[in-house]
Design a protein around this motif. Structure first.
Motif, mmCIF file in Angstrom:
data_model
loop_
_atom_site.group_PDB
_atom_site.id
_atom_site.type_symbol
_atom_site.label_atom_id
_atom_site.label_comp_id
_atom_site.label_asym_id
_atom_site.label_seq_id
_atom_site.Cartn_x
_atom_site.Cartn_y
_atom_site.Cartn_z
ATOM 1 N N THR A 8 0.821 -1.217 0.000
ATOM 2 C CA THR A 8 0.000 0.000 0.000
ATOM 3 C C THR A 8 0.855 1.268 0.000
ATOM 4 N N TYR B 53 -6.372 1.676 -9.755
ATOM 5 C CA TYR B 53 -6.470 1.182 -8.376
ATOM 6 C C TYR B 53 -6.052 2.266 -7.376
ATOM 7 N N ARG B 54 -6.149 3.515 -7.790
ATOM 8 C CA ARG B 54 -5.548 4.619 -7.043
ATOM 9 C C ARG B 54 -6.006 4.682 -5.593
ATOM 10 N N SER B 55 -7.216 4.297 -5.303
ATOM 11 C CA SER B 55 -7.736 4.406 -3.933
ATOM 12 C C SER B 55 -7.167 3.353 -2.991
ATOM 13 N N ARG B 56 -6.413 2.402 -3.531
ATOM 14 C CA ARG B 56 -5.951 1.275 -2.714
ATOM 15 C C ARG B 56 -4.562 1.465 -2.117
ATOM 16 N N THR C 254 -1.027 4.341 -1.028
ATOM 17 C CA THR C 254 -0.432 5.655 -0.817
ATOM 18 C C THR C 254 0.665 5.844 -1.859
ATOM 19 N N THR D 262 -3.169 11.071 -11.879
ATOM 20 C CA THR D 262 -3.865 11.254 -10.611
ATOM 21 C C THR D 262 -4.110 12.740 -10.381
ATOM 22 N N GLU D 263 -5.058 13.058 -9.519
ATOM 23 C CA GLU D 263 -5.347 14.447 -9.196
ATOM 24 C C GLU D 263 -4.544 14.940 -8.007
ATOM 25 N N ASP E 132 0.009 11.752 -2.787
ATOM 26 C CA ASP E 132 -0.166 11.651 -1.340
ATOM 27 C C ASP E 132 1.026 12.223 -0.572
ATOM 28 N N ARG F 256 -0.732 15.936 -0.721
ATOM 29 C CA ARG F 256 -1.350 15.840 0.607
ATOM 30 C C ARG F 256 -0.358 16.048 1.738
#
Length: 331
Positions: free
Chosen positions: A47, A71-74, A76, A112-113, A116, A146
């Motif tokens: 991850t 799979y971007r949400s899976r 960091t 990606t937007e 992380d 982020r």
């Protein structure tokens, strides 16, 4: 896999350093091999994926974007700025406008937007660290990244940067045979609540036990960065090879592979330490991730530390010109 804290994120204790899928150790693997490895890492629960604009001069970010974007949400996603390829040459540039432009380029390549964790890959000594981190802070405010990290910095530089905006991670080489982090920055990270991401945790392959003869080093590809590293040259490498017999014996005693021994040792150095071994082979990926299940007893750890440490390893980790580019403390 056990979980550890990486700034605001919870990730697997062992991440994946993606550099050598595109960069640094000779001819990169074929695209289909690299893609298969990334997908297998996801399947195994990785991850934390680490890349940089420098790696393959954008090729590594492009690879990760192509394969992992669905799979971007899976996971960091970490990348780096401040050291890139310009006209085929590696350039360190920490000016705010450069960092912001590099981020826009990275977002497009990574598909990606938001990134992380975005590191300043090298501190550009021509630019105050406060200015570079200030630019990254603006990227946080704009929602493009982020969290902020730093790579290859001293404890003093970390503290200066942290005063401008919270730094959530420092990434530096750390392993049994590279102990510079133990001078000051490892403890500074602990004090400030900053994660320490350890790159080259298996000693650039040496602690995997596969490099056993000078002939293997002589056969390195012309683009392999280890060709310029003093520890892999001449008398220094011959001296380092003499450490291997005892090291391999300790791995057998621990019931694990040499690479797993190196990673298990790191994981037990502190809960804030997150190694990111890299590999081009799925079997090595699987082997590395299993290191999270290994617990070493205190006596074995003490013997490891006695065998391989800053006094017993021969040669500096970088040649003088490269060493001059980094800010880490030196013994």
């Amino acid at each position: 896999m056990q979980q550890r804290t990486l700034g605001p994120f919870q990730v697997g204790a062992i991440g994946l350093g993606c550099m050598n899928l595109s960069h640094a150790y000779g001819v990169p693997p074929a695209p289909e091999q690299a893609e298969a490895l990334l997908r297998r890492a996801l399947d195994l629960g990785v991850t934390h994926f680490d890349t940089a604009a420098l790696y393959g001069f954008g090729a590594n970010e492009t690879l990760l974007g192509r394969v992992l974007a669905p799979y971007r949400s899976r996971f960091t996603l970490a990348s780096k700025c401040g050291m890139t390829g310009v006209d085929g040459k590696r350039v360190i540039d920490g000016r705010p406008q450069t960092l912001k432009r590099t981020c826009e380029e990275a977002l497009r390549r990574l598909q990606t937007e938001v990134i992380d964790l975005y590191y300043l890959h090298r501190w550009d000594r021509q630019v105050p660290i406060e200015d570079s981190v200030g630019a990254l802070a603006e990227l946080v405010s704009e929602g493009k990244i982020r969290a902020i990290g730093l790579s290859e910095v001293s404890a003093a530089t970390l503290r200066r940067a942290h005063a401008v905006h919270p730094v959530v991670a420092v990434q530096t080489e750390y392993s049994l045979w590279t102990r510079n982090a133990e001078i000051a920055v490892l403890e500074a990270c602990r004090e400030l609540g900053v994660a320490f991401v350890a790159f080259s945790p298996v000693g650039r392959g040496f602690l995997a036990g596969a490099l056993t003869t000078p002939a293997q080093v002589a056969a390195f590809d012309a683009r392999d960065i280890r060709r310029a590293m003093p520890r892999f040259a001449g008398e220094a490498f011959a001296a380092n090879l003499r450490l291997l017999e005892g090291y391999l014996a300790l791995a057998r005693e621990a019931g694990c592979t040499p690479a797993q021994l190196a990673l298990a040792w790191l994981l037990q150095r502190g809960e804030h330490i997150l190694p990111i071994p890299g590999t081009t082979r799925i079997d090595h990926l699987e082997e590395n991730l299993q290191a999270g299940e290994i617990r070493l007893d205190g006596d074995l750890v003490a013997r490891l530390d006695t065998l391989i440490n800053r006094h017993t390893v021969s040669g500096p980790r970088y040649a003088a010109a490269t060493q001059a580019e980094i800010d880490t403390e030196e013994f």
